[in-house]
Design an enzyme around this catalytic site. Structure first.
Site, PDB file in Angstrom:
ATOM      1  N   LYS A   1       0.743  -1.297  -0.014  1.00  0.00           N
ATOM      2  CA  LYS A   1       0.062   0.099   0.073  1.00  0.00           C
ATOM      3  C   LYS A   1       0.868   1.372  -0.116  1.00  0.00           C
ATOM      4  CE  LYS A   1      -4.305  -1.681   0.995  1.00  0.00           C
ATOM      5  NZ  LYS A   1      -3.923  -3.180   1.290  1.00  0.00           N
TER       6      LYS A   1
HETATM    7  C1  LIG Z   1      -4.735  -4.337   1.011  1.00  0.00           C
HETATM    8  C2  LIG Z   1      -4.156  -5.789   0.782  1.00  0.00           C
HETATM    9  C3  LIG Z   1      -4.250  -6.575  -0.193  1.00  0.00           C
HETATM   10  C4  LIG Z   1      -5.553  -6.379  -1.089  1.00  0.00           C
HETATM   11  O1  LIG Z   1      -5.370  -5.540  -1.944  1.00  0.00           O
HETATM   12  P1  LIG Z   1      -6.315  -5.064  -2.877  1.00  0.00           P
HETATM   13  O2  LIG Z   1      -5.754  -3.895  -3.919  1.00  0.00           O
HETATM   14  O3  LIG Z   1      -7.184  -4.298  -1.917  1.00  0.00           O
HETATM   15  O4  LIG Z   1      -7.086  -6.029  -3.715  1.00  0.00           O
HETATM   16  C5  LIG Z   1      -3.546  -8.101   0.047  1.00  0.00           C
HETATM   17  N1  LIG Z   1      -2.646  -8.099   0.826  1.00  0.00           N
HETATM   18  C6  LIG Z   1      -2.466  -7.132   1.489  1.00  0.00           C
HETATM   19  C7  LIG Z   1      -1.115  -7.438   2.667  1.00  0.00           C
HETATM   20  C8  LIG Z   1      -3.059  -6.058   1.819  1.00  0.00           C
HETATM   21  O5  LIG Z   1      -2.741  -5.047   2.660  1.00  0.00           O
END
Ligand SMILES: *Cc1c(COP(=O)(O)O)cnc(C)c1O
Length: 362
Positions: free
Chosen positions: A35
């Site tokens: 993220k």
């Molecule tokens: C947010 C997140 C996901 C999912 O990602 P999306 O873009 O919402 O599909 C997967 N793994 C981790 C560790 C995350 O923080």
């Protein structure tokens, strides 16, 4: 260019496990989850465009675990920006919660008595609330915000650059919740990157794999799992995914295969990858690796890249109990352990959020 250089100042190494298996490590940023790519880029852009404005910009964001930490760290101490994070009480890991609730300054954490979908619904209501919008400047930071998706296209290119030459076709296996990460891959492919196929991997919250299998999209209640950042029952990027394929199921399923892993399969995968390759996955990466294995078994002309979305130490309790070994916690996470948590507890009724925002910011 400057925005890009400031925000993405950490690597995305591709680790080769064997001839047909690779892991793209996306957790080398400050909050140890992928993220950071989107949140930091978006924060720099908003900072840039916000400098001339009189009123504070209020960033309202719902998190299933990792978005909050990345957004908080991206906007921390930014003049003219206040961040309000909604997270589901008792449904994020201890260290994820510490990342959201210990910064202070311009960051406020609202601990919601509900699920991630409840948090997301509250945030969406606020954006549609004309009265609120007329009084405060609100902006979203969830993956519905395109400024987060754009920088997420970059690492698909970065992965391709690091792949060795080979006769195998390449599939990207994306552990998914709101499907921002996967949608960014689809955009990279549309830009011309020769990705042969995608796998949409989920935990038991499998509305998208079910859609890919049957053609029916049926949003569901969230089921809590050990890969909590993917506990999403109504994924916010689903419409955007469909739109990229003119909403045609027949076309979309040719390019994306869906699959889900149960809790037991996730745990088994974590352990077997550790034993086979001495590589420690986090629960989200383990979901993806498990789903990839099913695909590789059936498609022997393919090799696969698992997007490893978080550092395993963010889920230290479960990971250590599975591999029966100690894992190292990076310093930037370790220092959070003893910090004091500060959050505001709230039910999932929208009117409480509205009152809070008006009292605090009008
Ligand atoms: C947010 C997140 C996901 C999912 O990602 P999306 O873009 O919402 O599909 C997967 N793994 C981790 C560790 C995350 O923080």
């Amino acid at each position: 260019m400057a925005v890009f250089a400031i925000s993405i100042n950490f690597p995305a190494p591709l680790i080769q496990l064997d001839e047909r298996r690779f892991v793209l490590e996306l957790f080398h940023g400050p909050s140890l989850a992928f993220k950071d790519f989107g949140a930091r880029f978006m924060a720099q852009l908003m900072r840039y465009f916000n400098t001339e404005k009189k009123d504070d910009l209020i960033i309202l964001v719902a998190t299933s675990g990792d978005t909050g930490g990345a957004v908080a760290s991206g906007f921390y101490d930014t003049p003219g920006v206040k961040v309000v994070i909604l997270y589901p009480s008792h449904k994020v890991s201890f260290l994820q919660e510490q990342q959201l609730t210990t910064l202070g300054k311009n960051i406020t954490a609202l601990e919601i008595d509900g699920t991630f979908d409840d948090c997301q619904a509250m945030v969406k209501k606020a954006f549609l609330d004309k009265e609120l919008q007329s009084k405060i400047r609100l902006s979203s930071a969830n993956s519905i915000n395109i400024a987060r998706l754009i920088p997420q296209t970059f690492y698909y290119f970065e992965a391709f650059k690091q792949l060795p030459e080979s006769a195998y076709k390449t599939v990207f296996c994306v552990p998914s919740g709101n499907f921002g990460n996967l949608t960014a891959g689809l955009i990279a492919q549309k830009m011309g990157l020769p990705i042969a196929h995608f796998i949409a991997a989920t935990n038991s919250n499998k509305v998208v794999p079910e859609y890919l299998r049957t053609g029916n999209y049926i949003p569901a209640e969230t089921i809590p799992t050990i890969s909590n950042a993917m506990d999403v029952g109504t994924p916010s990027n689903f419409d955007r995914m469909l739109d990229l394929y003119s909403s045609t199921w027949n076309t979309i399923k040719k390019n994306i295969t869906g699959g889900s892993a149960s809790e037991q399969e996730t745990i088994n995968e974590l352990l077997s990858t550790y034993k086979k390759h001495t590589y420690i996955l986090d629960p989200h990466g383990a979901v993806a690796k498990n789903v990839l294995e099913v695909f590789l078994e059936k498609n022997n002309n393919f090799r696969g890249v698992v997007l490893e979305t978080a550092h395993p130490s963010k889920f230290i309790k479960i990971v250590e109990s599975v591999i029966k070994d100690k894992i190292e916690i990076p310093k930037r996470l370790e220092v959070l352990r003893n910090k004091k948590k500060e959050s505001i507890f709230m039910t999932s009724e929208y009117r409480h959020l509205k009152t809070f925002l008006k009292d605090r910011f009008v």
